[in-house]
Design a protein around this motif. Structure first.
Motif, PDB file in Angstrom:
ATOM      1  N   VAL A 149      39.311  28.825  36.735  1.00 19.00           N
ATOM      2  CA  VAL A 149      40.565  29.038  37.468  1.00 19.00           C
ATOM      3  C   VAL A 149      40.281  29.433  38.900  1.00 19.00           C
ATOM      4  N   LEU A 150      39.268  30.349  39.100  1.00 19.07           N
ATOM      5  CA  LEU A 150      38.913  30.746  40.452  1.00 19.07           C
ATOM      6  C   LEU A 150      38.412  29.561  41.256  1.00 19.07           C
ATOM      7  N   ASN A 151      37.606  28.716  40.586  1.00 18.66           N
ATOM      8  CA  ASN A 151      37.128  27.509  41.267  1.00 18.66           C
ATOM      9  C   ASN A 151      38.275  26.612  41.660  1.00 18.66           C
ATOM     10  N   ALA A 152      39.265  26.498  40.750  1.00 17.63           N
ATOM     11  CA  ALA A 152      40.417  25.635  41.030  1.00 17.63           C
ATOM     12  C   ALA A 152      41.194  26.157  42.216  1.00 17.63           C
ATOM     13  N   VAL A 153      41.365  27.519  42.281  1.00 20.43           N
ATOM     14  CA  VAL A 153      42.093  28.107  43.403  1.00 20.43           C
ATOM     15  C   VAL A 153      41.348  27.863  44.702  1.00 20.43           C
ATOM     16  N   ALA A 154      40.014  28.050  44.652  1.00 20.99           N
ATOM     17  CA  ALA A 154      39.218  27.828  45.863  1.00 20.99           C
ATOM     18  C   ALA A 154      39.323  26.390  46.325  1.00 20.99           C
ATOM     19  N   MET A 173      47.027  23.539  32.231  1.00 24.41           N
ATOM     20  CA  MET A 173      46.095  22.420  32.246  1.00 24.41           C
ATOM     21  C   MET A 173      45.842  21.893  33.653  1.00 24.41           C
ATOM     22  N   LEU A 174      46.780  22.081  34.550  1.00 21.57           N
ATOM     23  CA  LEU A 174      46.532  21.719  35.944  1.00 21.57           C
ATOM     24  C   LEU A 174      45.362  22.543  36.473  1.00 21.57           C
ATOM     25  N   GLY A 175      45.400  23.850  36.212  1.00 19.91           N
ATOM     26  CA  GLY A 175      44.316  24.713  36.664  1.00 19.91           C
ATOM     27  C   GLY A 175      42.997  24.416  35.983  1.00 19.91           C
ATOM     28  N   MET A 176      43.052  24.088  34.692  1.00 13.57           N
ATOM     29  CA  MET A 176      41.815  23.835  33.949  1.00 13.57           C
ATOM     30  C   MET A 176      41.197  22.481  34.277  1.00 13.57           C
ATOM     31  N   SER A 177      42.027  21.503  34.573  1.00 11.64           N
ATOM     32  CA  SER A 177      41.509  20.158  34.832  1.00 11.64           C
ATOM     33  C   SER A 177      41.085  19.940  36.277  1.00 11.64           C
ATOM     34  N   THR A 178      41.629  20.738  37.192  1.00 15.37           N
ATOM     35  CA  THR A 178      41.333  20.538  38.614  1.00 15.37           C
ATOM     36  C   THR A 178      39.835  20.559  38.931  1.00 15.37           C
ATOM     37  N   PRO A 179      39.038  21.491  38.369  1.00 16.87           N
ATOM     38  CA  PRO A 179      37.611  21.504  38.711  1.00 16.87           C
ATOM     39  C   PRO A 179      36.802  20.372  38.065  1.00 16.87           C
ATOM     40  N   LEU A 180      37.400  19.635  37.128  1.00 17.96           N
ATOM     41  CA  LEU A 180      36.657  18.610  36.402  1.00 17.96           C
ATOM     42  C   LEU A 180      36.523  17.326  37.211  1.00 17.96           C
ATOM     43  N   SER A 181      35.326  16.771  37.209  1.00 18.43           N
ATOM     44  CA  SER A 181      35.134  15.449  37.798  1.00 18.43           C
ATOM     45  C   SER A 181      35.587  14.398  36.794  1.00 18.43           C
ATOM     46  N   ASP A 182      35.716  13.167  37.246  1.00 16.55           N
ATOM     47  CA  ASP A 182      36.080  12.086  36.335  1.00 16.55           C
ATOM     48  C   ASP A 182      35.063  11.961  35.209  1.00 16.55           C
ATOM     49  N   GLN A 183      33.779  12.136  35.540  1.00 19.93           N
ATOM     50  CA  GLN A 183      32.747  12.023  34.507  1.00 19.93           C
ATOM     51  C   GLN A 183      32.804  13.187  33.534  1.00 19.93           C
ATOM     52  N   ASP A 184      33.145  14.381  34.014  1.00 20.64           N
ATOM     53  CA  ASP A 184      33.330  15.519  33.119  1.00 20.64           C
ATOM     54  C   ASP A 184      34.389  15.194  32.072  1.00 20.64           C
ATOM     55  N   MET A 185      35.475  14.586  32.521  1.00 20.29           N
ATOM     56  CA  MET A 185      36.562  14.246  31.605  1.00 20.29           C
ATOM     57  C   MET A 185      36.097  13.273  30.535  1.00 20.29           C
ATOM     58  N   ARG A 186      35.317  12.273  30.933  1.00 22.61           N
ATOM     59  CA  ARG A 186      34.808  11.308  29.970  1.00 22.61           C
ATOM     60  C   ARG A 186      33.872  11.979  28.971  1.00 22.61           C
ATOM     61  N   ASP A 187      33.028  12.899  29.447  1.00 26.34           N
ATOM     62  CA  ASP A 187      32.063  13.570  28.577  1.00 26.34           C
ATOM     63  C   ASP A 187      32.772  14.474  27.566  1.00 26.34           C
ATOM     64  N   ILE A 188      33.734  15.255  28.035  1.00 31.07           N
ATOM     65  CA  ILE A 188      34.501  16.122  27.130  1.00 31.07           C
ATOM     66  C   ILE A 188      35.228  15.279  26.093  1.00 31.07           C
ATOM     67  N   ALA A 189      35.828  14.197  26.558  1.00 29.15           N
ATOM     68  CA  ALA A 189      36.565  13.312  25.652  1.00 29.15           C
ATOM     69  C   ALA A 189      35.646  12.695  24.611  1.00 29.15           C
ATOM     70  N   ALA A 190      34.448  12.303  25.009  1.00 28.96           N
ATOM     71  CA  ALA A 190      33.494  11.705  24.066  1.00 28.96           C
ATOM     72  C   ALA A 190      33.088  12.700  22.995  1.00 28.96           C
ATOM     73  N   TYR A 191      32.936  13.953  23.393  1.00 29.45           N
ATOM     74  CA  TYR A 191      32.559  14.985  22.426  1.00 29.45           C
ATOM     75  C   TYR A 191      33.623  15.116  21.336  1.00 29.45           C
ATOM     76  N   PHE A 192      34.877  15.259  21.735  1.00 28.57           N
ATOM     77  CA  PHE A 192      35.938  15.421  20.748  1.00 28.57           C
ATOM     78  C   PHE A 192      36.193  14.132  19.958  1.00 28.57           C
ATOM     79  N   ALA A 193      36.018  13.000  20.610  1.00 28.54           N
ATOM     80  CA  ALA A 193      36.236  11.720  19.918  1.00 28.54           C
ATOM     81  C   ALA A 193      35.279  11.544  18.746  1.00 28.54           C
ATOM     82  N   GLY A 194      34.099  12.153  18.829  1.00 31.11           N
ATOM     83  CA  GLY A 194      33.101  12.019  17.769  1.00 31.11           C
ATOM     84  C   GLY A 194      33.299  12.961  16.604  1.00 31.11           C
TER      85      GLY A 194
END
Length: 270
Positions: free
Chosen positions: A12-17, A134-155
């Motif tokens: 969250v702090l990263n997102a604010v920054a 989720m706006l605050g939580m997703s803001t620091p994520l790169s596009d690749q981070d999103m794909r990696d997190i999604a792949a983890y849960f998809a499995g």
């Protein structure tokens, strides 16, 4: 799909920054371009169609944004589940470490399609899908981070839910057949007979999802909530407006009871 990532104060702090930095850069860019902006009225006045010149940029902006949203995953690699496990650690408090949330207000992510999860994270970050947390939580994520997190849960494997037997008959009829007289299509036309969905068309898996979450989302759709500008994101508000409260309760319960039995046989009820 509603995400809530816990244990994420640093994020969250990263997102604010990040927001402060972006705001500063935008203000600086506007100040440096101020002289050019002052010349715009004179240029427009010299044309024979000032109205067209003034409205052209506004018309072009949504098109550019749409193209970006539709193509953003083209610049990323398929998700890495191993890398995603660490990145998804903060998600576990709400969604379960294996994607099987124990609190029914938070959706199960286990087995959900990689592209669908990543796309929803992107929607949260861009504001296409509204959720302050989720706006605050997703803001620091790169596009690749999103794909990696999604792949983890998809499995991961979704744990089967249990439907209310008193609602199964009505829920099954709506899910499999719909109600053409009331303009309600069969749910399985998009989400498949066993709730696995269609990843290519961006239709999510529904298998074993919490009835409470499904019911809440159907009510949101009924009120006109959309999760993006794409054609597939406009379907559910149109469908949900024709459902009555009993329909929603029956469908939500039936969907929680959907699971895939052994040997790929679909189990319509628990």
């Amino acid at each position: 799909m509603s995400f809530r990532l816990a244990g994420c104060r640093p994020a969250v702090l990263n997102a604010v920054a990040l927001v402060v930095a972006l705001s500063a850069s935008v203000a600086f860019a506007q100040n440096t371009k101020a002289p050019a902006a002052t010349k715009a009225p004179a240029a427009a006045a010299s044309t024979t169609k000032p109205a067209s010149a003034a409205t052209a940029p506004a018309a072009a902006t949504p098109t550019a944004a749409a193209a970006h949203d539709d193509n953003w995953m083209m610049s990323t690699k398929p998700g890495d589940a191993t890398s995603g496990q660490g990145k998804a650690a903060a998600c576990g408090a709400c969604h379960g470490m294996d994607g099987n949330s124990t609190d029914p207000q938070y959706p199960k992510l286990a087995g959900q399609h990689e592209m669908y999860i990543a796309h929803q994270l992107h929607n949260f970050k861009s504001g296409e899908r509204q959720n302050a947390i989720m706006l605050g939580m997703s803001t620091p994520l790169s596009d690749q981070d999103m794909r990696d997190i999604a792949a983890y849960f998809a499995g991961k494997q979704p744990l089967p839910g249990v439907a209310d037997q008193a609602l199964v008959e009505r829920g099954q009829k709506l899910y499999r057949e719909g109600d053409p007289d009331r303009g309600i299509p069969a749910c399985m036309a998009c989400h498949s007979i066993d709730g696995r969905g269609n990843p290519g068309a961006m239709y999510p898996q529904l298998t074993s999802q919490h009835a409470q979450y499904i019911e809440a989302k159907l009510k949101d759709f009924q009120s006109g909530t959309t999760w993006g500008h794409e054609a597939h994101a406009q379907i559910m508000p149109t469908v949900a407006k024709n459902l009555d409260p009993q329909d929603i309760a029956a469908l939500a319960s039936y969907i929680e009871g959907l699971h895939v039995a052994d040997h790929g046989t679909a189990a319509a009820s628990p």
